[in-house]
Motif scaffolding. Structure first.
Motif, PDB file in Angstrom:
ATOM      1  N   ARG A  22     -19.669 -23.063  -7.001  1.00 62.23           N
ATOM      2  CA  ARG A  22     -19.631 -21.664  -6.348  1.00 62.23           C
ATOM      3  C   ARG A  22     -18.586 -21.691  -5.215  1.00 62.23           C
ATOM      4  NH1 ARG A  22     -24.786 -19.573  -6.592  1.00 62.23           N
ATOM      5  NH2 ARG A  22     -24.204 -18.107  -5.107  1.00 62.23           N
ATOM      6  N   LEU A  23     -17.822 -20.995  -5.160  1.00 58.52           N
ATOM      7  CA  LEU A  23     -16.779 -20.839  -3.993  1.00 58.52           C
ATOM      8  C   LEU A  23     -16.446 -19.263  -3.698  1.00 58.52           C
ATOM      9  CD1 LEU A  23     -14.491 -23.532  -5.626  1.00 58.52           C
ATOM     10  CD2 LEU A  23     -15.925 -23.962  -3.631  1.00 58.52           C
ATOM     11  N   PRO A  24     -16.000 -19.260  -2.587  1.00 54.25           N
ATOM     12  CA  PRO A  24     -15.559 -17.521  -2.145  1.00 54.25           C
ATOM     13  C   PRO A  24     -14.767 -17.087  -3.076  1.00 54.25           C
ATOM     14  CG  PRO A  24     -15.364 -19.290  -0.215  1.00 54.25           C
ATOM     15  CD  PRO A  24     -15.676 -20.112  -1.412  1.00 54.25           C
ATOM     16  N   GLY A  25     -15.162 -15.817  -3.535  1.00 56.45           N
ATOM     17  CA  GLY A  25     -14.460 -15.219  -4.845  1.00 56.45           C
ATOM     18  C   GLY A  25     -14.465 -15.633  -5.968  1.00 56.45           C
ATOM     19  N   GLY A  73     -14.749 -17.376   4.639  1.00 56.81           N
ATOM     20  CA  GLY A  73     -14.563 -17.672   3.230  1.00 56.81           C
ATOM     21  C   GLY A  73     -16.076 -17.662   2.878  1.00 56.81           C
ATOM     22  N   LEU A  74     -16.762 -16.729   2.339  1.00 54.71           N
ATOM     23  CA  LEU A  74     -18.333 -16.642   1.984  1.00 54.71           C
ATOM     24  C   LEU A  74     -18.415 -16.625   0.357  1.00 54.71           C
ATOM     25  CD1 LEU A  74     -19.515 -14.310   5.006  1.00 54.71           C
ATOM     26  CD2 LEU A  74     -19.390 -16.844   4.685  1.00 54.71           C
ATOM     27  N   ILE A  75     -19.624 -16.943  -0.132  1.00 53.47           N
ATOM     28  CA  ILE A  75     -19.993 -16.877  -1.541  1.00 53.47           C
ATOM     29  C   ILE A  75     -21.014 -15.774  -1.361  1.00 53.47           C
ATOM     30  CG2 ILE A  75     -19.131 -19.178  -2.375  1.00 53.47           C
ATOM     31  CD1 ILE A  75     -22.292 -19.835  -2.037  1.00 53.47           C
ATOM     32  N   ASN A 212     -21.483 -26.513   1.719  1.00 51.99           N
ATOM     33  CA  ASN A 212     -21.743 -26.138   3.093  1.00 51.99           C
ATOM     34  C   ASN A 212     -22.025 -24.427   3.177  1.00 51.99           C
ATOM     35  OD1 ASN A 212     -21.266 -26.211   6.009  1.00 51.99           O
ATOM     36  ND2 ASN A 212     -19.261 -25.030   5.655  1.00 51.99           N
ATOM     37  N   LEU A 213     -23.084 -23.890   3.799  1.00 49.90           N
ATOM     38  CA  LEU A 213     -23.231 -22.615   4.054  1.00 49.90           C
ATOM     39  C   LEU A 213     -23.187 -22.185   5.343  1.00 49.90           C
ATOM     40  CD1 LEU A 213     -26.154 -21.763   1.568  1.00 49.90           C
ATOM     41  CD2 LEU A 213     -23.628 -21.433   1.042  1.00 49.90           C
TER      42      LEU A 213
END
Length: 289
Positions: A22-25, A73-75, A212-213
């Motif tokens: 699960r990654l940004p975008g 950069g957020l999920i 990492n969050l």
């Protein structure tokens, strides 16, 4: 054309036979490939449901209690979790570090993506090696809870060691369960530790990854005061205009076997790890260099 003999060099090589992320975008690896292929920018302005920019943003990195960037950069959907599926009670899930939840989900998906029934791994020498180096959620809980609010779950659901241990517990694995914290290199070191364990026969299969969050303003403020964050939200590594980096989050897990075993088992080999290493710079220019 690559042959089996080509793959088998050097003597100890390791095959990645499954993966999930699960990654940004991108909600998965296929979507991330499209992000990369199309050159899309996955860095965006931090939304209000994550951190309140009106409260915490200030362009001056030296302003107390503020951070000097608006982008990361957020999920998405980090609050979502199927607690009953993973045998977690609703109350325990409420206290559980979202990083632990994300690792558990992503590890499960990676095993399935490898063509392995998760239930078939119970009792096997499968190792778990996960990079995890931030404890934002514990910071938030500590701030929000009084001493009377502390639950029996608190230590287990926020301990970095439990991030790997919970995966082993849920799948019934009896190989090593190791959480690795070497800051930015945590996931790479986890890969190295997994390869070493496979090489030594401590496990026959390894789930390896990292998480990492970004959920606490305290860490953002800390990095901003250290002038580590690029104010414009753009990494300019090795450029004369470099002025910091951009924080990002996500989770990724790969399923790793000894290459000979993967060839023997007719696994679909996604990639080959031909070597790994760990070092430290010692007395270099400074701890943050």
């Amino acid at each position: 054309m690559t042959t089996v003999d080509d793959l088998k060099e050097p003597a100890f090589a390791f095959a990645i036979v499954g993966y999930s992320a699960r990654l940004p975008g991108a909600a998965d690896v296929d979507e991330f490939w499209e992000v990369m292929r199309q050159g899309r920018d996955a860095v965006s302005e931090i939304p209000g449901d994550r951190l309140d920019l009106d409260e915490y943003y200030d362009p001056d990195p030296d302003t107390p209690g503020k951070f000097a960037t608006r982008r990361a950069g957020l999920i998405e959907d980090i609050k979502e979790f199927d607690a009953p599926f993973f045998g977690v009670s609703p109350r325990e899930a409420m206290f559980m570090d979202p990083q632990h939840r994300l690792l558990l989900e992503t590890a499960w998906h990676a095993v399935e993506q490898a063509g392995i029934a998760p239930s078939s791994l119970a009792g096997t020498k499968t190792g778990v090696f996960m990079g995890i180096s931030t404890q934002d959620y514990l910071t938030l809980l500590t701030k929000a809870l009084t001493l009377e609010d502390i639950e029996a779950y608190l230590a287990i659901v926020t301990s970095p060691a439990a991030a790997a241990g919970r995966i082993s517990y849920r799948l019934g694995l009896v190989g090593p369960a190791v959480s690795v914290d070497t800051a930015c290199s945590s996931s790479l070191v986890a890969v190295h530790q997994a390869c070493q364990a496979l090489r030594l026969g401590e496990c026959d299969l390894a789930l390896v990854g990292g998480v990492n969050l970004l959920i606490s303003p305290a860490t953002m403020i800390n990095f901003s005061r250290a002038h580590m964050l690029a104010p414009d939200g753009r990494c300019k590594t090795f450029d004369a205009a470099a002025d910091g980096y951009v924080r990002g989050e996500g989770c990724g897990v790969v399923v790793v076997k000894r290459l000979d075993d993967a060839i023997r088992d007719n696994d679909r080999i996604r990639a080959v790890i031909r070597g790994s290493a760990v070092n430290q710079d010692g007395a270099s220019g400074g701890l943050t260099v």
